[in-house]
Design a protein around this motif. Structure first.
Motif, PDB file in Angstrom:
ATOM      1  N   GLY A 134       0.787  -1.220   0.000  1.00 48.37           N
ATOM      2  CA  GLY A 134       0.000   0.000   0.000  1.00 48.37           C
ATOM      3  C   GLY A 134       0.820   1.270   0.000  1.00 48.37           C
ATOM      4  N   LEU A 135       2.107   1.163  -0.293  1.00 54.73           N
ATOM      5  CA  LEU A 135       2.983   2.326  -0.272  1.00 54.73           C
ATOM      6  C   LEU A 135       3.449   2.695  -1.672  1.00 54.73           C
ATOM      7  N   VAL A 136       3.544   3.993  -1.891  1.00 54.13           N
ATOM      8  CA  VAL A 136       4.188   4.539  -3.081  1.00 54.13           C
ATOM      9  C   VAL A 136       5.469   5.174  -2.598  1.00 54.13           C
ATOM     10  N   ARG A 145     -10.163   0.831  -7.508  1.00 50.54           N
ATOM     11  CA  ARG A 145     -10.043   2.261  -7.213  1.00 50.54           C
ATOM     12  C   ARG A 145      -8.756   2.812  -7.810  1.00 50.54           C
ATOM     13  N   VAL A 146      -8.828   4.076  -8.215  1.00 55.80           N
ATOM     14  CA  VAL A 146      -7.655   4.832  -8.640  1.00 55.80           C
ATOM     15  C   VAL A 146      -7.427   5.921  -7.601  1.00 55.80           C
ATOM     16  N   TRP A 147      -6.184   6.031  -7.153  1.00 57.54           N
ATOM     17  CA  TRP A 147      -5.782   6.991  -6.122  1.00 57.54           C
ATOM     18  C   TRP A 147      -4.921   8.059  -6.771  1.00 57.54           C
ATOM     19  N   TRP A 148      -5.166   9.322  -6.412  1.00 53.15           N
ATOM     20  CA  TRP A 148      -4.446  10.448  -7.002  1.00 53.15           C
ATOM     21  C   TRP A 148      -3.737  11.248  -5.920  1.00 53.15           C
ATOM     22  N   ALA A 166      -1.425   4.535   0.862  1.00 53.14           N
ATOM     23  CA  ALA A 166      -2.799   4.168   0.516  1.00 53.14           C
ATOM     24  C   ALA A 166      -3.243   3.158   1.576  1.00 53.14           C
ATOM     25  N   ASP A 167      -4.513   2.845   1.607  1.00 51.94           N
ATOM     26  CA  ASP A 167      -4.976   1.916   2.650  1.00 51.94           C
ATOM     27  C   ASP A 167      -5.176   0.494   2.148  1.00 51.94           C
ATOM     28  N   ARG A 168      -4.619   0.194   0.959  1.00 57.19           N
ATOM     29  CA  ARG A 168      -4.756  -1.170   0.427  1.00 57.19           C
ATOM     30  C   ARG A 168      -3.652  -1.453  -0.587  1.00 57.19           C
ATOM     31  N   PRO A 169      -3.475  -2.716  -0.963  1.00 54.24           N
ATOM     32  CA  PRO A 169      -2.433  -3.072  -1.931  1.00 54.24           C
ATOM     33  C   PRO A 169      -2.617  -2.365  -3.269  1.00 54.24           C
ATOM     34  N   LEU A 170      -1.514  -1.944  -3.859  1.00 51.36           N
ATOM     35  CA  LEU A 170      -1.520  -1.229  -5.133  1.00 51.36           C
ATOM     36  C   LEU A 170      -0.930  -2.105  -6.226  1.00 51.36           C
ATOM     37  N   HIS A 171      -1.530  -2.053  -7.418  1.00 54.79           N
ATOM     38  CA  HIS A 171      -1.098  -2.903  -8.523  1.00 54.79           C
ATOM     39  C   HIS A 171      -0.547  -2.148  -9.719  1.00 54.79           C
ATOM     40  N   SER A 172      -0.771  -0.835  -9.784  1.00 54.91           N
ATOM     41  CA  SER A 172      -0.307  -0.080 -10.945  1.00 54.91           C
ATOM     42  C   SER A 172      -0.001   1.348 -10.528  1.00 54.91           C
ATOM     43  N   LEU A 191       1.327  19.126  -2.780  1.00 54.76           N
ATOM     44  CA  LEU A 191       0.658  19.296  -1.490  1.00 54.76           C
ATOM     45  C   LEU A 191       1.500  18.806  -0.322  1.00 54.76           C
ATOM     46  N   HIS A 192       2.488  17.985  -0.583  1.00 55.85           N
ATOM     47  CA  HIS A 192       3.369  17.436   0.463  1.00 55.85           C
ATOM     48  C   HIS A 192       2.598  16.633   1.504  1.00 55.85           C
ATOM     49  N   ASN A 193       1.498  16.009   1.089  1.00 55.93           N
ATOM     50  CA  ASN A 193       0.752  15.104   1.961  1.00 55.93           C
ATOM     51  C   ASN A 193       1.180  13.675   1.671  1.00 55.93           C
ATOM     52  N   ASP A 194       1.136  12.840   2.696  1.00 57.11           N
ATOM     53  CA  ASP A 194       1.478  11.433   2.519  1.00 57.11           C
ATOM     54  C   ASP A 194       0.264  10.587   2.146  1.00 57.11           C
ATOM     55  N   VAL A 195      -0.919  11.202   2.091  1.00 54.80           N
ATOM     56  CA  VAL A 195      -2.147  10.491   1.743  1.00 54.80           C
ATOM     57  C   VAL A 195      -2.688  11.068   0.435  1.00 54.80           C
ATOM     58  N   PRO A 196      -3.480  10.297  -0.302  1.00 52.53           N
ATOM     59  CA  PRO A 196      -3.991  10.778  -1.593  1.00 52.53           C
ATOM     60  C   PRO A 196      -4.884  12.014  -1.447  1.00 52.53           C
TER      61      PRO A 196
END
Length: 142
Positions: free
Chosen positions: A9-11, A51-54, A27-33, A59-64
């Protein structure tokens, strides 16, 4: 700069020369792309639930900044076709084109099997590949 997305769940943003992790986004779940916008200001990721996360990197936030339900199954591939057009392909057998960053659906194409990749050739043609090995040509309208 190099980005990675993973099932934890990390970028991560990496320094390509040193190999050091410079920033981590959550992110709060596993990411695939993952895709990075042409200007390098935005990162989008897709998860196994469709879901797509942006993230807006300025913004320097660690969350989408936000996310949306782009598909009904795992997002296999994301690709920016232009600074304002995002393509997503998923295990629900759909290839979708989104206006970015509004995430308004612009067009969609159905495949017989799930979409594994896509490639734009010029401004008017998009090709997609599917899990069964087939390819398809999708005309793009402006």
């Amino acid at each position: 700069r190099v980005f990675s997305a993973s099932e934890d769940g990390l970028v991560r943003l990496w320094d390509a020369a040193s190999g050091l992790c410079l920033r981590t986004l959550h992110a709060d779940r596993p990411l695939h792309s993952l895709a990075v916008s042409p200007d390098g200001r935005h990162v989008v990721t897709g998860d196994f639930r469709g879901r797509v996360w942006w993230w807006d990197l300025a913004l320097h936030n660690d969350v989408p900044a936000f996310s949306w339900q782009a598909h009904q199954a795992g997002v296999r591939r994301l690709r920016f076709l232009s600074p304002h057009r995002l393509a997503s392909g998923a295990e629900d057998n759909y290839l979708r084109l989104w206006d970015f960053p509004s995430h308004k659906l612009h067009a969609e194409f159905h495949r017989d099997n799930f979409v594994t990749d896509m490639l734009a050739l010029g401004a008017d043609t998009l090709f997609s590949s599917a899990y069964d090995g087939g390819i398809a040509r999708h005309p793009l309208s402006h």
